[in-house]
Design a protein around this motif. Structure first.
Motif, PDB file in Angstrom:
ATOM      1  N   GLN A 130       0.824  -1.207   0.000  1.00 40.50           N
ATOM      2  CA  GLN A 130       0.000   0.000   0.000  1.00 40.50           C
ATOM      3  C   GLN A 130       0.861   1.261   0.000  1.00 40.50           C
ATOM      4  O   GLN A 130       0.570   2.226  -0.713  1.00 40.50           O
ATOM      5  CB  GLN A 130      -0.922  -0.015   1.216  1.00 40.50           C
ATOM      6  N   ASN A 131       1.910   1.250   0.808  1.00 41.22           N
ATOM      7  CA  ASN A 131       2.798   2.415   0.853  1.00 41.22           C
ATOM      8  C   ASN A 131       3.514   2.621  -0.482  1.00 41.22           C
ATOM      9  O   ASN A 131       3.678   3.760  -0.937  1.00 41.22           O
ATOM     10  CB  ASN A 131       3.826   2.247   1.975  1.00 41.22           C
ATOM     11  N   PHE A 132       3.934   1.523  -1.102  1.00 37.54           N
ATOM     12  CA  PHE A 132       4.588   1.631  -2.403  1.00 37.54           C
ATOM     13  C   PHE A 132       3.625   2.204  -3.436  1.00 37.54           C
ATOM     14  O   PHE A 132       3.990   3.067  -4.241  1.00 37.54           O
ATOM     15  CB  PHE A 132       5.083   0.259  -2.859  1.00 37.54           C
ATOM     16  N   GLY A 133       2.378   1.726  -3.405  1.00 37.57           N
ATOM     17  CA  GLY A 133       1.393   2.219  -4.358  1.00 37.57           C
ATOM     18  C   GLY A 133       1.103   3.694  -4.182  1.00 37.57           C
ATOM     19  O   GLY A 133       0.961   4.436  -5.162  1.00 37.57           O
ATOM     20  N   ALA A 134       1.029   4.145  -2.920  1.00 40.38           N
ATOM     21  CA  ALA A 134       0.666   5.535  -2.656  1.00 40.38           C
ATOM     22  C   ALA A 134       1.831   6.497  -2.844  1.00 40.38           C
ATOM     23  O   ALA A 134       1.649   7.618  -3.337  1.00 40.38           O
ATOM     24  CB  ALA A 134       0.117   5.664  -1.234  1.00 40.38           C
ATOM     25  N   VAL A 135       3.036   6.071  -2.467  1.00 37.23           N
ATOM     26  CA  VAL A 135       4.175   6.993  -2.437  1.00 37.23           C
ATOM     27  C   VAL A 135       4.998   6.955  -3.720  1.00 37.23           C
ATOM     28  O   VAL A 135       5.487   7.989  -4.190  1.00 37.23           O
ATOM     29  CB  VAL A 135       5.077   6.681  -1.218  1.00 37.23           C
ATOM     30  N   ILE A 136       5.157   5.786  -4.306  1.00 37.34           N
ATOM     31  CA  ILE A 136       6.049   5.641  -5.465  1.00 37.34           C
ATOM     32  C   ILE A 136       5.267   5.435  -6.761  1.00 37.34           C
ATOM     33  O   ILE A 136       5.458   6.154  -7.744  1.00 37.34           O
ATOM     34  CB  ILE A 136       7.030   4.469  -5.241  1.00 37.34           C
ATOM     35  N   SER A 137       4.370   4.455  -6.759  1.00 36.01           N
ATOM     36  CA  SER A 137       3.675   4.113  -8.003  1.00 36.01           C
ATOM     37  C   SER A 137       2.717   5.209  -8.452  1.00 36.01           C
ATOM     38  O   SER A 137       2.727   5.615  -9.620  1.00 36.01           O
ATOM     39  CB  SER A 137       2.908   2.798  -7.830  1.00 36.01           C
ATOM     40  N   ALA A 138       1.891   5.695  -7.538  1.00 40.11           N
ATOM     41  CA  ALA A 138       0.842   6.654  -7.912  1.00 40.11           C
ATOM     42  C   ALA A 138       1.386   7.921  -8.567  1.00 40.11           C
ATOM     43  O   ALA A 138       0.894   8.323  -9.633  1.00 40.11           O
ATOM     44  CB  ALA A 138      -0.006   6.998  -6.689  1.00 40.11           C
ATOM     45  N   PRO A 139       2.387   8.585  -7.983  1.00 45.66           N
ATOM     46  CA  PRO A 139       2.875   9.810  -8.648  1.00 45.66           C
ATOM     47  C   PRO A 139       3.414   9.561 -10.049  1.00 45.66           C
ATOM     48  O   PRO A 139       3.135  10.332 -10.976  1.00 45.66           O
ATOM     49  CB  PRO A 139       3.982  10.301  -7.701  1.00 45.66           C
ATOM     50  N   ILE A 140       4.183   8.485 -10.210  1.00 44.30           N
ATOM     51  CA  ILE A 140       4.789   8.215 -11.518  1.00 44.30           C
ATOM     52  C   ILE A 140       3.727   7.831 -12.537  1.00 44.30           C
ATOM     53  O   ILE A 140       3.673   8.370 -13.652  1.00 44.30           O
ATOM     54  CB  ILE A 140       5.849   7.104 -11.392  1.00 44.30           C
ATOM     55  N   VAL A 141       2.865   6.900 -12.159  1.00 38.80           N
ATOM     56  CA  VAL A 141       1.862   6.387 -13.098  1.00 38.80           C
ATOM     57  C   VAL A 141       0.832   7.458 -13.446  1.00 38.80           C
ATOM     58  O   VAL A 141       0.505   7.671 -14.625  1.00 38.80           O
ATOM     59  CB  VAL A 141       1.172   5.144 -12.507  1.00 38.80           C
ATOM     60  N   GLU A 142       0.319   8.144 -12.445  1.00 38.06           N
ATOM     61  CA  GLU A 142      -0.751   9.111 -12.690  1.00 38.06           C
ATOM     62  C   GLU A 142      -0.267  10.296 -13.518  1.00 38.06           C
ATOM     63  O   GLU A 142      -0.945  10.720 -14.466  1.00 38.06           O
ATOM     64  CB  GLU A 142      -1.328   9.580 -11.352  1.00 38.06           C
ATOM     65  N   GLU A 143       0.890  10.833 -13.165  1.00 40.77           N
ATOM     66  CA  GLU A 143       1.386  11.983 -13.927  1.00 40.77           C
ATOM     67  C   GLU A 143       1.775  11.586 -15.352  1.00 40.77           C
ATOM     68  O   GLU A 143       1.600  12.367 -16.293  1.00 40.77           O
ATOM     69  CB  GLU A 143       2.579  12.618 -13.206  1.00 40.77           C
ATOM     70  N   SER A 144       2.291  10.374 -15.511  1.00 40.54           N
ATOM     71  CA  SER A 144       2.633   9.903 -16.857  1.00 40.54           C
ATOM     72  C   SER A 144       1.379   9.706 -17.696  1.00 40.54           C
ATOM     73  O   SER A 144       1.354  10.037 -18.889  1.00 40.54           O
ATOM     74  CB  SER A 144       3.420   8.590 -16.770  1.00 40.54           C
ATOM     75  N   ALA A 145       0.330   9.158 -17.076  1.00 42.66           N
ATOM     76  CA  ALA A 145      -0.926   8.941 -17.800  1.00 42.66           C
ATOM     77  C   ALA A 145      -1.537  10.260 -18.241  1.00 42.66           C
ATOM     78  O   ALA A 145      -2.091  10.371 -19.346  1.00 42.66           O
ATOM     79  CB  ALA A 145      -1.907   8.164 -16.919  1.00 42.66           C
ATOM     80  N   LYS A 146      -1.437  11.275 -17.396  1.00 43.64           N
ATOM     81  CA  LYS A 146      -1.975  12.589 -17.762  1.00 43.64           C
ATOM     82  C   LYS A 146      -1.112  13.272 -18.820  1.00 43.64           C
ATOM     83  O   LYS A 146      -1.629  13.938 -19.720  1.00 43.64           O
ATOM     84  CB  LYS A 146      -2.076  13.471 -16.511  1.00 43.64           C
ATOM     85  N   ALA A 147       0.194  13.107 -18.714  1.00 43.28           N
ATOM     86  CA  ALA A 147       1.095  13.787 -19.650  1.00 43.28           C
ATOM     87  C   ALA A 147       1.044  13.179 -21.047  1.00 43.28           C
ATOM     88  O   ALA A 147       1.345  13.862 -22.032  1.00 43.28           O
ATOM     89  CB  ALA A 147       2.530  13.736 -19.124  1.00 43.28           C
ATOM     90  N   LEU A 148       0.638  11.916 -21.143  1.00 42.32           N
ATOM     91  CA  LEU A 148       0.658  11.238 -22.439  1.00 42.32           C
ATOM     92  C   LEU A 148      -0.190  11.963 -23.475  1.00 42.32           C
ATOM     93  O   LEU A 148       0.227  12.131 -24.629  1.00 42.32           O
ATOM     94  CB  LEU A 148       0.177   9.796 -22.272  1.00 42.32           C
ATOM     95  N   ILE A 149      -1.381  12.413 -23.084  1.00 39.25           N
ATOM     96  CA  ILE A 149      -2.250  13.087 -24.052  1.00 39.25           C
ATOM     97  C   ILE A 149      -1.659  14.419 -24.485  1.00 39.25           C
ATOM     98  O   ILE A 149      -1.885  14.872 -25.617  1.00 39.25           O
ATOM     99  CB  ILE A 149      -3.667  13.294 -23.453  1.00 39.25           C
ATOM    100  N   LEU A 150      -0.874  15.056 -23.633  1.00 36.24           N
ATOM    101  CA  LEU A 150      -0.236  16.315 -24.013  1.00 36.24           C
ATOM    102  C   LEU A 150       0.783  16.086 -25.122  1.00 36.24           C
ATOM    103  O   LEU A 150       0.869  16.873 -26.072  1.00 36.24           O
ATOM    104  CB  LEU A 150       0.438  16.955 -22.801  1.00 36.24           C
ATOM    105  N   PHE A 151       1.544  15.000 -25.016  1.00 38.76           N
ATOM    106  CA  PHE A 151       2.500  14.670 -26.075  1.00 38.76           C
ATOM    107  C   PHE A 151       1.766  14.305 -27.365  1.00 38.76           C
ATOM    108  O   PHE A 151       2.185  14.688 -28.461  1.00 38.76           O
ATOM    109  CB  PHE A 151       3.402  13.517 -25.633  1.00 38.76           C
ATOM    110  N   ILE A 152       0.669  13.559 -27.229  1.00 38.40           N
ATOM    111  CA  ILE A 152      -0.097  13.169 -28.416  1.00 38.40           C
ATOM    112  C   ILE A 152      -0.640  14.403 -29.132  1.00 38.40           C
ATOM    113  O   ILE A 152      -0.507  14.550 -30.357  1.00 38.40           O
ATOM    114  CB  ILE A 152      -1.247  12.220 -28.023  1.00 38.40           C
ATOM    115  N   LEU A 153      -1.256  15.297 -28.380  1.00 39.58           N
ATOM    116  CA  LEU A 153      -1.817  16.504 -28.991  1.00 39.58           C
ATOM    117  C   LEU A 153      -0.728  17.390 -29.580  1.00 39.58           C
ATOM    118  O   LEU A 153      -0.908  17.975 -30.655  1.00 39.58           O
ATOM    119  CB  LEU A 153      -2.621  17.287 -27.946  1.00 39.58           C
ATOM    120  N   PHE A 154       0.398  17.476 -28.888  1.00 34.66           N
ATOM    121  CA  PHE A 154       1.466  18.356 -29.365  1.00 34.66           C
ATOM    122  C   PHE A 154       2.052  17.862 -30.680  1.00 34.66           C
ATOM    123  O   PHE A 154       2.224  18.633 -31.631  1.00 34.66           O
ATOM    124  CB  PHE A 154       2.565  18.468 -28.312  1.00 34.66           C
TER     125      PHE A 154
END
Length: 204
Positions: free
Chosen positions: A128-152
């Motif tokens: 749970q700690n790994f998911g909240a502290v390490i996985s979530a920031p990397i995965v979530e921000e990458s998932a959001k940033a992907l569409i920005l690269f696609i649109l750009f």
């Protein structure tokens, strides 16, 4: 007048621009419909997962609370972009990507990472700690940033400056936060009901 001397408006070997434009428009419409269907499906799955965790009443309350401030923030982003407005379909794409697609894949990947770490360490708390502290920031921000690269890279001519990137990023983040807040509000309502002895509403 002799038709033999009338110039041919469409010389042989040259494609007709009107037909080409029509085909491109039809392709964009089909692509837009397909994207909307995928986003709607993934968004529905996310809502069902949240409802399964919190309950239907909590889901409904969370949905209302999370959606209420969204129009205000959308208006703010549109005001920032008032001098050179971006295409509405691109803004909508960014918003619904964040609200449905990014949330869905973030949920899947975060859950998988949490389970893998918990299994490897034989400790659910570490997972749970790994998911909240390490996985979530990397995965979530990458998932959001992907569409920005696609649109750009797909519509680079629509990006005229830093403000455009801020507006698109704001729409993605707003959509993601809206769906995420549905879960947060739902959990908060669920916890409040249990603390006040109304646990029966949490099990409906």
């Amino acid at each position: 007048m002799n038709n033999a001397f009338t110039p041919n408006p469409f010389p042989p070997g040259r494609p007709v621009a009107i037909q080409s434009s029509g085909h491109q428009s039809a392709f964009k419409i089909i692509l837009g419909i397909f994207f909307a269907m995928i986003a709607a499906l993934l968004g529905l799955i996310v809502l069902l997962l949240i409802g399964a965790e919190t309950g239907p009443v909590q889901l409904f309350i969370g949905l209302i609370c999370a959606c209420l401030p969204v129009p205000l923030y959308v208006m703010l982003l549109l005001w920032i972009d008032r001098y050179e407005s971006e295409p509405l379909w691109m803004l909508a794409t960014a918003f619904f990507w964040g609200a449905a697609i990014a949330v869905f894949f973030a949920f899947i990947l975060n859950t998988a990472n949490e389970v893998i770490v918990a299994s490897a360490t034989n400790n659910s708390r570490i997972g749970q700690n790994f998911g909240a502290v390490i996985s979530a920031p990397i995965v979530e921000e990458s998932a959001k940033a992907l569409i920005l690269f696609i649109l750009f890279f797909w519509k680079r001519d629509e990006f005229d400056g830093i403000i455009d990137g801020i507006v698109y990023a704001g729409m993605v983040g707003l959509g993601f936060a809206m769906t995420e807040n549905i879960a947060y509000y739902g959990r908060a309502v669920q916890g409040g009901l249990r603390r006040h002895g109304w646990a029966r509403f949490c099990d409906d």
